[in-house]
Scaffold this motif. Structure first.
Motif, PDB file in Angstrom:
ATOM      1  N   LEU A  45     144.846   2.573 -33.253  1.00 50.49           N
ATOM      2  CA  LEU A  45     146.100   3.024 -32.639  1.00 50.49           C
ATOM      3  C   LEU A  45     147.231   2.060 -32.977  1.00 50.49           C
ATOM      4  CD1 LEU A  45     144.818   4.172 -29.119  1.00 50.49           C
ATOM      5  CD2 LEU A  45     145.546   5.651 -31.014  1.00 50.49           C
ATOM      6  N   SER A  46     146.938   0.756 -32.962  1.00 49.14           N
ATOM      7  CA  SER A  46     147.952  -0.236 -33.332  1.00 49.14           C
ATOM      8  C   SER A  46     148.367  -0.096 -34.793  1.00 49.14           C
ATOM      9  CB  SER A  46     147.430  -1.658 -33.098  1.00 49.14           C
ATOM     10  OG  SER A  46     147.250  -1.898 -31.732  1.00 49.14           O
ATOM     11  N   LEU A  47     147.410   0.175 -35.661  1.00 52.23           N
ATOM     12  CA  LEU A  47     147.731   0.388 -37.079  1.00 52.23           C
ATOM     13  C   LEU A  47     148.683   1.560 -37.237  1.00 52.23           C
ATOM     14  CD1 LEU A  47     145.618  -1.683 -37.995  1.00 52.23           C
ATOM     15  CD2 LEU A  47     144.783   0.034 -39.587  1.00 52.23           C
ATOM     16  N   ALA A  48     148.384   2.647 -36.564  1.00 48.59           N
ATOM     17  CA  ALA A  48     149.242   3.829 -36.654  1.00 48.59           C
ATOM     18  C   ALA A  48     150.634   3.534 -36.093  1.00 48.59           C
ATOM     19  CB  ALA A  48     148.604   5.014 -35.933  1.00 48.59           C
ATOM     20  N   CYS A  49     150.723   2.829 -34.987  1.00 46.32           N
ATOM     21  CA  CYS A  49     152.032   2.467 -34.420  1.00 46.32           C
ATOM     22  C   CYS A  49     152.805   1.552 -35.358  1.00 46.32           C
ATOM     23  CB  CYS A  49     151.858   1.802 -33.055  1.00 46.32           C
ATOM     24  SG  CYS A  49     151.391   2.947 -31.745  1.00 46.32           S
ATOM     25  N   HIS A  50     152.116   0.600 -35.978  1.00 48.68           N
ATOM     26  CA  HIS A  50     152.748  -0.308 -36.931  1.00 48.68           C
ATOM     27  C   HIS A  50     153.297   0.494 -38.117  1.00 48.68           C
ATOM     28  CE1 HIS A  50     152.280  -4.397 -39.230  1.00 48.68           C
ATOM     29  NE2 HIS A  50     153.524  -4.029 -39.123  1.00 48.68           N
ATOM     30  N   ALA A  51     152.491   1.431 -38.625  1.00 50.71           N
ATOM     31  CA  ALA A  51     152.936   2.270 -39.736  1.00 50.71           C
ATOM     32  C   ALA A  51     154.179   3.064 -39.345  1.00 50.71           C
ATOM     33  CB  ALA A  51     151.813   3.209 -40.170  1.00 50.71           C
ATOM     34  N   ILE A  52     154.161   3.664 -38.172  1.00 52.21           N
ATOM     35  CA  ILE A  52     155.311   4.444 -37.703  1.00 52.21           C
ATOM     36  C   ILE A  52     156.545   3.551 -37.592  1.00 52.21           C
ATOM     37  CG2 ILE A  52     156.265   5.664 -35.693  1.00 52.21           C
ATOM     38  CD1 ILE A  52     153.366   6.798 -35.262  1.00 52.21           C
ATOM     39  N   ALA A  53     156.380   2.374 -37.011  1.00 53.91           N
ATOM     40  CA  ALA A  53     157.512   1.455 -36.848  1.00 53.91           C
ATOM     41  C   ALA A  53     158.121   1.059 -38.188  1.00 53.91           C
ATOM     42  CB  ALA A  53     157.071   0.204 -36.083  1.00 53.91           C
ATOM     43  N   LEU A  54     157.298   1.012 -39.231  1.00 45.37           N
ATOM     44  CA  LEU A  54     157.782   0.661 -40.562  1.00 45.37           C
ATOM     45  C   LEU A  54     158.279   1.873 -41.349  1.00 45.37           C
ATOM     46  CD1 LEU A  54     155.013  -1.897 -41.553  1.00 45.37           C
ATOM     47  CD2 LEU A  54     157.433  -2.407 -41.153  1.00 45.37           C
ATOM     48  N   GLY A  55     158.219   3.047 -40.752  1.00 44.84           N
ATOM     49  CA  GLY A  55     158.662   4.254 -41.448  1.00 44.84           C
ATOM     50  C   GLY A  55     157.605   4.849 -42.360  1.00 44.84           C
ATOM     51  N   LEU A  56     156.374   4.410 -42.221  1.00 43.41           N
ATOM     52  CA  LEU A  56     155.255   4.950 -43.002  1.00 43.41           C
ATOM     53  C   LEU A  56     154.594   6.050 -42.173  1.00 43.41           C
ATOM     54  CD1 LEU A  56     153.759   1.526 -44.174  1.00 43.41           C
ATOM     55  CD2 LEU A  56     155.184   3.086 -45.522  1.00 43.41           C
ATOM     56  N   ASP A  57     155.282   7.167 -42.055  1.00 42.69           N
ATOM     57  CA  ASP A  57     154.826   8.183 -41.114  1.00 42.69           C
ATOM     58  C   ASP A  57     154.357   9.477 -41.773  1.00 42.69           C
ATOM     59  OD1 ASP A  57     157.315   9.090 -41.885  1.00 42.69           O
ATOM     60  OD2 ASP A  57     158.104   9.291 -39.857  1.00 42.69           O
ATOM     61  N   GLU A  58     153.709   9.342 -42.928  1.00 46.62           N
ATOM     62  CA  GLU A  58     153.089  10.505 -43.556  1.00 46.62           C
ATOM     63  C   GLU A  58     151.826  10.880 -42.782  1.00 46.62           C
ATOM     64  OE1 GLU A  58     152.327   9.953 -47.796  1.00 46.62           O
ATOM     65  OE2 GLU A  58     153.613   8.181 -47.631  1.00 46.62           O
ATOM     66  N   ASP A  59     151.561  12.157 -42.692  1.00 46.86           N
ATOM     67  CA  ASP A  59     150.402  12.640 -41.953  1.00 46.86           C
ATOM     68  C   ASP A  59     149.095  12.057 -42.490  1.00 46.86           C
ATOM     69  OD1 ASP A  59     149.299  14.103 -39.867  1.00 46.86           O
ATOM     70  OD2 ASP A  59     149.390  16.026 -40.909  1.00 46.86           O
ATOM     71  N   ASN A  60     148.902  12.067 -43.807  1.00 45.16           N
ATOM     72  CA  ASN A  60     147.651  11.546 -44.374  1.00 45.16           C
ATOM     73  C   ASN A  60     147.516  10.039 -44.170  1.00 45.16           C
ATOM     74  OD1 ASN A  60     146.596  14.006 -45.304  1.00 45.16           O
ATOM     75  ND2 ASN A  60     147.759  13.880 -47.195  1.00 45.16           N
ATOM     76  N   LEU A  61     148.606   9.312 -44.259  1.00 41.94           N
ATOM     77  CA  LEU A  61     148.556   7.861 -44.063  1.00 41.94           C
ATOM     78  C   LEU A  61     148.206   7.532 -42.615  1.00 41.94           C
ATOM     79  CD1 LEU A  61     150.750   5.228 -45.695  1.00 41.94           C
ATOM     80  CD2 LEU A  61     150.232   5.016 -43.289  1.00 41.94           C
TER      81      LEU A  61
END
Length: 186
Positions: A45-61
């Motif tokens: 969950l933290s990885l996904a939040c970190h990705a979102i915060a960095l703008g890495l919000d692709e569904d597959n990623l």
């Protein structure tokens, strides 16, 4: 969990939204290393939040970030993951076979293979950043030292690969690298 669910719903990231409960169920009862016994699901969950915060919000990623440890830690065959083939491929590449990666050659081969997949590469970098950030509370001094050596040998070169292949991630990679190097140097 709630943030990712709301974000995925608002952005139309249907795969990410649909696997949240699956990820929580698969990691049920698992804890992170360390004395605090943090529920393991907090890590993906933290990885996904970190990705979102960095703008890495692709569904597959995001889906790969959420599932990156399910096969390895929950004995789920990659074929059974409830996601598309691209995400399955990335999760497969991220899943370590402990028999193979137990040697330096096997570890080098593991990192080389995953570096050929954009999503697996970015998730591995995010994963290592998260693990480095939390290692002081969970690892022995010896484990921290070996983890830092592995990071220097294998993860730092992944940054160079990502920088060259994916210039669109230059800002994100800079921030992740800065954070990781600051923690490692400390």
């Amino acid at each position: 969990y709630t943030y990712i669910k709301s974000y995925a719903t608002a952005k139309g990231l249907y795969q990410t939204r649909s696997i949240l409960a699956y990820v929580r169920e698969k990691h049920e009862g698992q804890g992170r290393k360390g004395k605090d016994k943090v529920p393991y699901v907090n890590h993906p969950l933290s990885l996904a939040c970190h990705a979102i915060a960095l703008g890495l919000d692709e569904d597959n990623l995001l889906s790969t970030a959420l599932l990156h440890d399910v096969c390895e830690d929950c004995d789920v065959p990659v074929e059974e993951l409830p996601v598309n083939d691209e995400t399955k491929k990335s999760v497969f590449l991220l899943t370590k076979n402990k028999e193979v990666t137990g040697s330096e050659e096997g570890l080098a081969d593991y990192y080389e293979k995953l570096s050929g997949d954009r999503i697996a590469l970015m998730v591995k970098i995010l994963d290592r950043c998260n693990n480095i950030s939390n290692m002081a509370s969970a690892f022995t001094i010896e484990k921290m030292a070996s983890y830092i050596i592995e990071t220097e040998r294998h993860i730092y070169p992944l940054y160079e690969i990502a920088d060259k292949r994916y210039p669109q991630y230059a800002n994100q990679l800079y921030l992740i690298r800065y954070h990781m190097m600051s923690v490692v140097e400390a």
